[in-house]
Design a protein around this motif. Structure first.
Motif, PDB file in Angstrom:
ATOM      1  N   ALA A 180      -5.793   4.960   5.191  1.00 20.36           N
ATOM      2  CA  ALA A 180      -4.686   3.615   4.935  1.00 20.36           C
ATOM      3  C   ALA A 180      -5.152   2.477   5.488  1.00 20.36           C
ATOM      4  N   SER A 213      -4.112   7.465   0.477  1.00 24.11           N
ATOM      5  CA  SER A 213      -2.792   8.224   0.846  1.00 24.11           C
ATOM      6  C   SER A 213      -3.513   9.607   1.585  1.00 24.11           C
ATOM      7  N   HIS A 214      -4.687   9.511   2.001  1.00 27.67           N
ATOM      8  CA  HIS A 214      -5.043  10.922   2.542  1.00 27.67           C
ATOM      9  C   HIS A 214      -4.662  11.049   3.945  1.00 27.67           C
ATOM     10  N   SER A 215      -4.554   9.824   4.591  1.00 31.70           N
ATOM     11  CA  SER A 215      -4.112   9.785   5.999  1.00 31.70           C
ATOM     12  C   SER A 215      -3.832   8.348   6.577  1.00 31.70           C
ATOM     13  N   THR A 216      -3.194   8.180   7.725  1.00 34.98           N
ATOM     14  CA  THR A 216      -3.143   7.027   8.182  1.00 34.98           C
ATOM     15  C   THR A 216      -4.394   6.234   8.527  1.00 34.98           C
ATOM     16  N   LEU A 271      -0.243   2.494  15.474  1.00 36.38           N
ATOM     17  CA  LEU A 271      -0.188   3.517  14.730  1.00 36.38           C
ATOM     18  C   LEU A 271      -1.023   4.975  15.407  1.00 36.38           C
ATOM     19  N   PRO A 293       0.580  17.509  10.698  1.00 37.20           N
ATOM     20  CA  PRO A 293       0.469  16.656   9.590  1.00 37.20           C
ATOM     21  C   PRO A 293       0.784  15.365  10.360  1.00 37.20           C
ATOM     22  N   GLY A 294       0.135  14.273   9.742  1.00 34.96           N
ATOM     23  CA  GLY A 294       0.188  13.112  10.106  1.00 34.96           C
ATOM     24  C   GLY A 294      -0.639  12.634  11.614  1.00 34.96           C
ATOM     25  N   THR A 328       6.019  11.681   9.833  1.00 36.58           N
ATOM     26  CA  THR A 328       5.843  12.857   9.195  1.00 36.58           C
ATOM     27  C   THR A 328       7.240  13.708   9.090  1.00 36.58           C
ATOM     28  N   ALA A 388      -0.264   2.700  -3.200  1.00 37.02           N
ATOM     29  CA  ALA A 388      -1.135   3.554  -3.204  1.00 37.02           C
ATOM     30  C   ALA A 388      -1.003   4.929  -2.408  1.00 37.02           C
ATOM     31  N   GLY A 389       0.542   4.848  -2.127  1.00 37.82           N
ATOM     32  CA  GLY A 389       0.916   6.215  -1.423  1.00 37.82           C
ATOM     33  C   GLY A 389       0.471   6.455  -0.122  1.00 37.82           C
ATOM     34  N   THR A 390       0.253   5.353   0.887  1.00 35.48           N
ATOM     35  CA  THR A 390      -0.005   5.747   2.214  1.00 35.48           C
ATOM     36  C   THR A 390       1.239   5.757   2.804  1.00 35.48           C
ATOM     37  N   SER A 391       1.145   5.813   4.120  1.00 39.24           N
ATOM     38  CA  SER A 391       2.357   6.242   5.258  1.00 39.24           C
ATOM     39  C   SER A 391       2.407   5.383   6.319  1.00 39.24           C
ATOM     40  N   PHE A 392       1.998   3.896   6.068  1.00 42.26           N
ATOM     41  CA  PHE A 392       2.116   3.160   7.243  1.00 42.26           C
ATOM     42  C   PHE A 392       3.617   3.160   7.653  1.00 42.26           C
ATOM     43  N   SER A 450       1.173  11.693   3.844  1.00 46.72           N
ATOM     44  CA  SER A 450       0.334  12.088   4.696  1.00 46.72           C
ATOM     45  C   SER A 450       1.182  12.018   6.127  1.00 46.72           C
ATOM     46  N   GLY A 451       2.329  11.232   6.222  1.00 48.24           N
ATOM     47  CA  GLY A 451       3.006  10.967   7.370  1.00 48.24           C
ATOM     48  C   GLY A 451       2.125  10.237   8.356  1.00 48.24           C
ATOM     49  N   GLY A 452       2.763  10.206   9.760  1.00 47.12           N
ATOM     50  CA  GLY A 452       2.041   9.824  10.845  1.00 47.12           C
ATOM     51  C   GLY A 452       2.536   8.210  10.855  1.00 47.12           C
ATOM     52  N   ALA A 469       0.464   8.428  16.649  1.00 50.19           N
ATOM     53  CA  ALA A 469       0.626   9.449  15.702  1.00 50.19           C
ATOM     54  C   ALA A 469       0.738  10.703  16.517  1.00 50.19           C
ATOM     55  N   PRO A 470       1.339  11.659  15.491  1.00 51.33           N
ATOM     56  CA  PRO A 470       1.425  13.092  16.388  1.00 51.33           C
ATOM     57  C   PRO A 470       0.364  13.682  16.990  1.00 51.33           C
ATOM     58  N   MET A 502       0.967  -1.248  -0.006  1.00 54.66           N
ATOM     59  CA  MET A 502      -0.069  -0.066   0.194  1.00 54.66           C
ATOM     60  C   MET A 502       0.769   1.171  -0.088  1.00 54.66           C
TER      61      MET A 502
END
Lengths: 575, 295, 206
Positions: C140, C134-137, C46, C55-56, A246, A238-242, A258-260, C50-51, A234
């Motif tokens: 995802a 890809s919008h956010s964790t 996660l 962002p994130g 950030t 799909a560009g996710t950030s698992f 998106s980071g995180g 998370a922060p 992913m």
């Protein structure tokens, strides 16, 4: 009864898409041996760059083209691909498939007196999914940027931003994991349900116990890696950030994600599999060694029950030691102490098994057959591998040794001279069962001594290279002063690897020539006690002419007051 | 089982003897304490140790190896003895009756006890002091932020004012501002960002390890220190140098194609010389900052 | 298939109390627990890691735009499908193939209904509003977990379709064997429902 039926099947159904566990076992073994050799070739290539950094590799170097080895000089990206693929191929396409899919599939049902595996179609499917996984893995070499190059551990973020080869690697892994899951379900059900009459759990050969625990490890440890693999896919597709935190900046560019996420999450999921995986690599090997040692010492295994309990205990413990691979990720004292403690505890059952095998030699009558030579060599080699785990398992000494060549030396002693020797022992030992012919003993001994000497020449120097502080996975260690100081050891190790390659020639000749022209033998050439030797060699479809019945434990050798020095499980007591 | 017993007892005795001999460790000394280390200072054993805490680690490694050697030799003697004594030959038969191996059990318990001693007595205290018990302000530690990137080490010093400038990835410029110090933050005006790790000896140093891109590992073999540099985290480790000279910082975690070249020089100064270096190094940063204001 | 017959394909093993297929299904489900367990653990790690802001950061309920009513309706659909699955097996146990097949068809229809609702009322509108993985964790995780679950549903549909169609030929030869296979399919089906029953509160309510 089954022979006639068997002959009615078409060639494809008999040899390609066979449902017979023996054919599938042979398919696994041959495929995995090819992969083992291929993975070894990758390493022999790397050893050139390590020994003579930046020098063109004569003749062979020109075959790889400009993208990998321009002018015969290996590029760092190609070196990293070779490293990642060597690890992946050896572990997931070589050793595990041959131990579980090969030996497990062929020998285990015979040893428990079953006609086949519980789910023959599933068995066939697991081989073909494995084969597909292998093919997918290999296609990695032909995509732009080459095969996966982030190490067999594929730590993100590096693997998230790596070239296309990494995506191919992940797809390959998903297939291999699926294959393992299908196989492990089959193994457990077969061992639980299809044992012959009289074959209680504590009459099972140790090899079957090892396979049973291994199957549980595969069943429960692999899915988290599958989940992690899906998440990494992913991230890549799909560009996710698992696994991307950030504020990541790669080559001066702030990453638009998106980071995180957490890079450490991957390591937890990966090592949750990969530590049990270590026991997947070693338990069936111990199983083979135990069979060969019992047979060639002509006496019962010492402490059979203790060995079984130790194996089960190893299986449980292997799920709670994973973070000892992660001591350097910023772990506090409490957590590192917990994992160091579990690591010390898990060393105990390994010591018990090794000690039991060692004491089994006492008051024995040792036959130095070729399989026995390999099985005997396994003991000190595994001991070195196990002992050198101590400085790595203690967090304080691990500070200096973590991610150095010491680690490489340590786990290779466990799986290369350790497991690979057990595999060779198994090949020589069960070859007459599979083919009805013996392998040549003189060639076998040449193979053994060559392998034994050069395995040590390859891996022993690595401990000193590691103590000197040289990091692993370096394309050129002479970039560092402390690396330059031990470069001659690296050269020694490289020459050892190439000579080890030469030492395999007698085996390859022996394997193919003996299959066609080896000395013909009856069904029990080693005077063994376990069930597989009661079936004809090679066993027909359905394995046993009459339903086997088991009368006693697996290793009744040198029973007093008997004319023969072995009392098979399948022979009824007189009177 | 007499033989097995004798072997294990001798192994235990040998272990105890070696334990006493092991204490000096086998790290190599540096011939010239002030010069930079050359290949000749390194050998096949552990590299030179220039840290205050490294001795404990070396000692643990040393004890462990003697312990391993003793066990291996003990097992080895028994192993070879069995291979010769119990080889198959005419007139010799195996004994099926299982031997009682109490000494083996004693040996196993001994091994467990020894492992426990190493873990509780050596490993946990060393680990705790290196990774957890950071020096307090009373110890006047020097703080250095270590920011890893493919394939460089950036060392960020607070400069004479003792305060780090704010950083933000938005300000990163590979050529002029590799770690993204906020030009609007006055605390950053005298900060030093360099690719060469300069440190004083005889003063605790806290390195705060982080990464811009992928996972690296901050490793200084001569300082017996290693810590993964993980993006999104800032992890402190501390050490104290005891010898001057020039050494190398290495990357210990595969981080890409040029992982093998990711090294930085580490220069260990006497305290006065270090103060001079700080003065000199923070000067150009000030000039750069002034230029910035003129714009 | 082959000349030898393997024991315990139909009758239960005296020790495990299960026939081989059922035992295998349970083991398979154990590995599935580990698969989804790893994903749920990742969710926890996660979310906790998370922060706090910027962002994130973890998405709030309002930002996520997940409608618990749609999710709740789908939960109901799956629970009913589990019941019809049991009915199918029970009918077969009582020797009624026709009724059994009807219930299987209802189960399959409900499964498809679930997938269609998921696609048309959730995935598509979300994607149109830019709420892609890809919008956010959170998204995802949402797409990975529900996507993997939806794949399991589709896998179940394929298996059920097979047993309504060509797979039912087994009934004529060995009705008990066929009934057992439906029981195993049912076990799998209940597991897939159970996963959703965990997914629904975790993603829609917490």
């Amino acid at each position: 009864m089954s022979a006639e039926h068997d002959s009615e099947l078409s060639f494809f159904r008999r040899y390609v898409f066979s449902l017979d566990h023996k054919v599938i076992g042979v398919q696994y073994t041959v495929t995995a041996l090819c992969f083992l050799f291929f993975g070894f070739c990758l390493m022999m290539l790397m050893r050139w760059q390590l020994a003579y950094p930046g020098e063109p590799l004569p003749i062979i170097g020109s075959l790889f083209g400009e993208a990998a080895m321009p002018g015969g000089v290996m590029l760092p990206e190609f070196y990293n691909s070779l490293g990642a693929m060597h690890g992946t191929i050896m572990v997931f396409l070589g050793v595990v498939p041959i131990l579980v899919g090969g030996f497990g599939n062929y020998v285990m049902p015979l040893q428990i007196g079953a006609a086949d595996m519980a789910f023959p179609k599933l068995n066939m499917m697991s081989y073909w999914v494995y084969a597909a996984g292998g093919v997918v893995m290999l296609t990695g070499f032909f995509v732009p940027g080459g095969a996966a190059n982030s190490g067999w551990t594929s730590y993100p973020p590096l693997s998230d931003i790596a070239t296309t080869g990494q995506t191919v690697w992940l797809f390959g892994m998903v297939l291999l994991i699926t294959s393992s899951l299908l196989g492990s379900v089959n193994f457990i059900v077969t061992i639980a349900h299809l044992r012959a009459k009289g074959l209680t759990m504590f009459r099972l050969p140790f090899f079957v116990w090892a396979q049973l625990v291994t199957a549980f490890l595969l069943l429960l440890a692999f899915p988290p890696l599958e989940a992690a693999g899906v998440m990494q896919l992913m991230d890549r597709l799909a560009g996710t950030s698992f696994f991307l935190p950030t504020g990541l900046v790669v080559s001066g560019e702030v990453q638009q994600v998106s980071g995180g996420g957490s890079p450490i999450l991957w390591q937890h999921l990966f090592w949750f599999l990969a530590h049990p995986e270590v026991y997947v690599l070693i338990l069936p090997a111990m199983g083979i060694v135990a069979e060969v040692i019992a047979n060639n010492t002509r006496k019962p295994l010492w402490g059979y029950r203790a060995m079984v309990y130790s194996t089960i205990f190893l299986g449980f413990m292997s799920f709670i030691v994973w973070a000892h691979h992660m001591f350097m990720t910023g772990m506090g004292t409490t957590i590192s102490a917990f994992f160091a403690t579990t690591t010390m505890i898990i060393s105990i059952p390994s010591v018990v098994i090794l000690t039991a095998l060692l004491i089994s030699l006492y008051q024995a009558s040792i036959r130095f057959t070729v399989p026995m030579l390999f099985a005997l060599a396994f003991l000190p080699m595994f001991a070195i591998g196990g002992l050198t785990g101590l400085p790595l398992g203690l967090p304080a000494s691990d500070i200096h040794l973590h991610d150095t060549y010491y680690v490489i030396g340590h786990f290779h002693y466990v799986v290369a001279p350790g497991t690979i020797f057990a595999i060779f022992a198994g090949v020589y030992y069960w070859f007459p069962k599979v083919t009805g012919r013996m392998m040549n003993s003189a060639l076998g001994k040449a193979h053994f001594w060559g392998s034994f000497i050069f395995m040590n020449v390859v891996f022993m120097p690595m401990f000193w290279i590691g103590l000197a502080g040289v990091s692993r996975r370096l394309y050129d260690q002479t970039a560092y002063t402390h690396g330059e100081a031990v470069q001659d050891l690296t050269i020694t190790s490289s020459w050892g690897a190439w000579m080890l390659g030469v030492a395999q020639i007698p085996f390859i000749i022996n394997f193919f020539v003996s299959a066609r022209a080896g000395k013909k033998v009856a069904e029990n050439p080693w005077d063994s006690t376990t069930l597989e030797w009661s079936a004809p060699s090679p066993p027909p479809h359905g394995n046993f002419a009459t339903e086997p019945v088991v009368y006693r434990g697996p290793y009744e050798y040198s029973v007093p007051d008997r004319s023969q020095d072995f009392f098979p499980q399948f022979t009824p007591s007189e009177g | 089982m007499r033989i097995c017993g004798r072997t294990s007892i001798s192994a235990l005795a040998g272990m105890a003897l070696l334990f006493c001999l092991a204490t000096p460790g086998f790290a190599q000394g540096i011939a010239d304490a002030s010069g930079s280390a050359s290949v000749a200072d390194y050998g096949y054993g552990l590299p030179p140790d220039v840290s205050a805490h490294g001795h404990g680690i070396d000692q643990l490694i040393s004890i462990l190896h003697w312990f391993m050697a003793a066990l291996f030799v003990g097992w080895g003697i028994f192993f070879v003895y069995c291979l010769i004594r119990f080889r198959q030959r005419a007139g010799h038969a195996a004994v099926a009756h299982p031997v009682k191996a109490k000494p083996a059990k004693a040996l196993e318990i001994g091994v467990i006890a020894f492992e426990a001693v190493l873990l509780l007595g050596f490993s946990i205290p060393i680990w705790g002091s290196v990774k957890n018990d950071l020096p307090t302000e009373a110890d006047d530690p020097l703080r250095v932020r270590v920011i890893a990137e493919q394939f460089n080490w950036n060392f960020h010093y607070a400069g004479p004012d003792g305060a780090f400038g704010r950083t933000n990835p938005e300000f990163i410029s590979e050529a002029t501002n590799p770690i993204g110090i906020d030009p609007g933050d006055s605390a950053g005006a005298d900060d030093i960002v360099t690719g060469e790790l300069n440190l004083p000896i005889e003063r605790p140093v806290i390195c705060e390890i982080s990464s811009k891109d992928v996972i690296h590992s901050f490793s200084i073999p001569v300082m017996r220190i290693k810590q993964d540099a993980i993006p999104g985290m800032r992890i402190p480790v501390w050490f104290e140098a005891r010898k001057t000279g020039t050494f190398q910082v290495a990357c210990a975690q595969l981080c890409g194609n040029n992982h093998y070249k990711m090294l930085a020089p580490m220069v260990l100064h006497l305290p006065e010389a270090f103060a001079d270096w700080v003065r000199e190094a923070s000067a150009p940063a000030e000039e750069f900052d002034e230029d910035d204001f003129e714009d | 298939m082959s000349s030898h017959t393997l024991p315990y394909t139909v009758e239960s093993h005296p020790v495990t109390g299960l026939y081989s297929g059922k035992f295998g299904t349970w083991l398979f489900l154990a590995s599935e627990v580990m698969l989804f367990g790893a994903l749920f653990s990742s969710y926890v790690l996660l979310r906790v890691g998370a922060p706090a802001d910027g962002p994130g950061a973890w998405l709030s309920h309002e930002e996520a735009h997940l409608d618990w009513k749609i999710g709740g309706f789908n939960t109901l659909v799956l629970i009913i499908s589990s019941v019809t699955m049991v009915m199918a097996w029970a009918s077969l146990k009582m020797g009624n193939l026709k009724k059994g097949k009807t219930y299987l068809a209802v189960t399959m229809a409900l499964a498809l209904l679930f997938v269609v609702i998921k696609l048309t009322f959730e995935y598509l509108p979300h994607i149109q509003h830019g709420l892609v993985p890809s919008h956010s964790t959170f998204f995802a995780l949402y797409y990975t977990m529900t996507g993997l679950h939806a794949l399991h549903i589709i896998g179940g549909v394929v298996v059920i379709a097979y047993f309504i169609g060509p797979g039912s030929a087994l009934w004529a030869k060995n009705p008990e064997y066929y009934t057992n296979r439906i029981e195993c399919t049912g076990l799998y089906w209940h597991f897939v429902d159970l996963v959703w029953i965990f997914l629904f509160p975790v993603l829609y309510l917490l």
